[in-house]
Design an enzyme around this catalytic site. Structure first.
Site, short mmCIF file in Angstrom:
data_model
loop_
_atom_site.label_atom_id
_atom_site.label_comp_id
_atom_site.label_asym_id
_atom_site.label_seq_id
_atom_site.Cartn_x
_atom_site.Cartn_y
_atom_site.Cartn_z
N HIS A 196 17.98 17.66 48.07
CA HIS A 196 17.21 17.07 46.92
C HIS A 196 17.09 15.45 47.56
O HIS A 196 18.06 15.13 47.97
CB HIS A 196 17.74 17.05 45.84
CG HIS A 196 16.78 16.72 44.40
ND1 HIS A 196 16.74 15.55 44.34
CD2 HIS A 196 15.91 17.40 43.56
CE1 HIS A 196 15.56 15.33 43.14
NE2 HIS A 196 15.24 16.49 42.79
N GLU A 250 8.61 17.91 47.70
CA GLU A 250 8.60 16.88 46.44
C GLU A 250 8.27 15.54 46.97
O GLU A 250 9.24 15.03 47.33
CB GLU A 250 9.99 17.21 45.99
CG GLU A 250 10.44 18.34 45.48
CD GLU A 250 11.41 18.39 44.27
OE1 GLU A 250 11.26 18.89 43.37
OE2 GLU A 250 12.72 17.88 44.84
N ASN A 281 15.57 22.24 37.78
CA ASN A 281 16.78 21.52 38.39
C ASN A 281 17.18 20.56 37.18
O ASN A 281 16.59 19.73 36.84
CB ASN A 281 16.41 20.79 39.39
CG ASN A 281 17.31 19.95 40.02
OD1 ASN A 281 18.50 19.91 39.53
ND2 ASN A 281 17.08 18.82 40.74
N GLU A 295 17.27 12.96 45.75
CA GLU A 295 18.40 12.11 45.05
C GLU A 295 19.57 12.20 46.01
O GLU A 295 20.34 11.37 46.02
CB GLU A 295 18.64 12.33 43.65
CG GLU A 295 17.33 12.10 42.88
CD GLU A 295 17.08 12.96 41.52
OE1 GLU A 295 17.97 13.75 41.10
OE2 GLU A 295 15.81 12.90 41.15
N GLY A 303 10.03 12.48 38.71
CA GLY A 303 10.48 11.73 37.59
C GLY A 303 9.76 10.37 37.11
O GLY A 303 9.99 9.65 36.15
N SER A 343 6.93 15.72 38.74
CA SER A 343 6.35 15.65 37.54
C SER A 343 5.45 16.86 37.26
O SER A 343 4.08 16.78 36.59
CB SER A 343 5.45 14.46 37.44
OG SER A 343 6.33 13.19 37.76
N LYS A 378 19.50 18.61 37.18
CA LYS A 378 20.44 17.17 37.44
C LYS A 378 21.61 17.19 36.66
O LYS A 378 22.20 17.94 36.33
CB LYS A 378 19.40 16.32 37.39
CG LYS A 378 17.77 16.58 38.04
CD LYS A 378 17.01 15.22 38.28
CE LYS A 378 15.88 15.60 38.79
NZ LYS A 378 14.79 14.56 39.31
C1 PEP Z 1 12.89 17.29 40.82
O1 PEP Z 1 13.70 16.22 40.76
O2 PEP Z 1 13.15 18.12 41.69
C2 PEP Z 1 11.87 16.90 40.03
C3 PEP Z 1 10.80 17.74 40.51
O3 PEP Z 1 11.86 16.12 39.01
P1 PEP Z 1 10.63 16.03 37.87
O4 PEP Z 1 10.03 17.36 37.59
O5 PEP Z 1 11.24 15.27 36.86
O6 PEP Z 1 9.69 15.08 38.55
#
Ligand code: PEP
Length: 252
Positions: free
Chosen positions: A97, A169, A9, A99, A175, A215, A11
């Site tokens: 997601h 998630e 992703n 966000e 992040g 992460s 973003k």
């Molecule tokens: C995400 O936003 O779907 C995600 C998993 O981000 P990150 O891998 O940067 O934590």
């Protein structure tokens, strides 16, 4: 056998030119995939047709959108419908997601509508769920995640679930550099599968692909993916560099 997937992703990152190079870099190092081991790339809307064209002819690697409208068409300035995505050769759409939920106020009811639009146009849904830190600290994450799945997806008929991928998630791990431990991931994935099993039965539950996101990187992907209920990853930051993303794909 259920599918394993590593999905990136992007973003709101990468220009069109940078995106082209990133996809080229990924394709250059991609191992052989199969219908049971797939890769998905979710760039911005602007990149989608370019990415789909680059991936055309490469088996088992798909282009995804990061979002879509809950409306079919019409006067919804700035929105993109599932039908338009389908016409651009898009195979998957990420829905819900954290966000989108947090910054754009997307509710489970809205996400249920979006899911229906994506499925109606014959695409696959990657449906995200996950708890904030306060919920994890209160140890109520199982109920929190269950509600997201129940309200977002339990209106679906059993047959529709072959087009659903779940992505767990934990928001506190997105992040932040703070990964859920493999035990925490396994426990939640096991819980999610049990919740789906109780509603839809063993066939739907056992065939459901559940990705971990938060992460995930080359150094921890193998341990996470070794968990029996973790079927791959939804990758944010580490999907923006070809070598890191390929390192995670290798762990699959
Ligand atoms: C995400 O936003 O779907 C995600 C998993 O981000 P990150 O891998 O940067 O934590």
């Amino acid at each position: 056998m259920r599918k394993k997937i590593v999905a990136g992703n992007w973003k709101m990152n990468r220009t069109l030119q940078e995106g082209h190079s990133l996809v080229a870099g990924i394709l250059a190092g991609l191992p052989a995939l199969s219908s049971h081991k797939q890769v998905v790339i979710a760039p911005t809307y602007v990149h989608l047709t370019q990415t789909a064209a680059q991936l055309a002819g490469h088996a088992h690697i798909h282009t995804a959108a990061q979002n879509c409208s809950n409306q079919e068409s019409g006067a919804f300035t700035g929105e993109v419908s599932a039908g338009i995505l389908k016409s651009a050769g898009i195979g998957y759409v990420i829905i819900g997601h954290s966000e989108r939920r947090e910054y754009f106020g997307e509710t489970n009811a809205l996400l249920a509508q979006k899911t229906d639009r994506v499925l109606a146009h014959g695409m696959e849904v990657i449906f995200c769920c996950g708890e904030p830190l306060a919920v994890r600290d209160a140890d109520t994450q199982n109920a929190n995640v269950e509600t997201q799945i129940r309200e977002g997806l339990f209106h679906l008929a059993a047959e529709a679930w072959s087009h659903i991928v779940l992505a767990y998630e934990p928001i506190w791990a997105i992040g932040t550099g703070r990964t859920a431990s493999s035990q925490q991931a396994q426990d939640m994935h096991h819980h999610i599968r049990a919740v789906v099993r109780a509603q839809y039965g063993a066939t739907v539950a056992d065939n459901l692909t559940i990705l971990y996101g938060g992460s995930c990187k080359p150094s921890n992907a193998a341990e996470l993916f070794a968990c029996p209920d973790v079927d791959g990853g939804l990758i944010g930051g580490a999907s923006l560099k070809a070598d890191e993303f390929l390192g995670i794909v290798a762990a699959m």
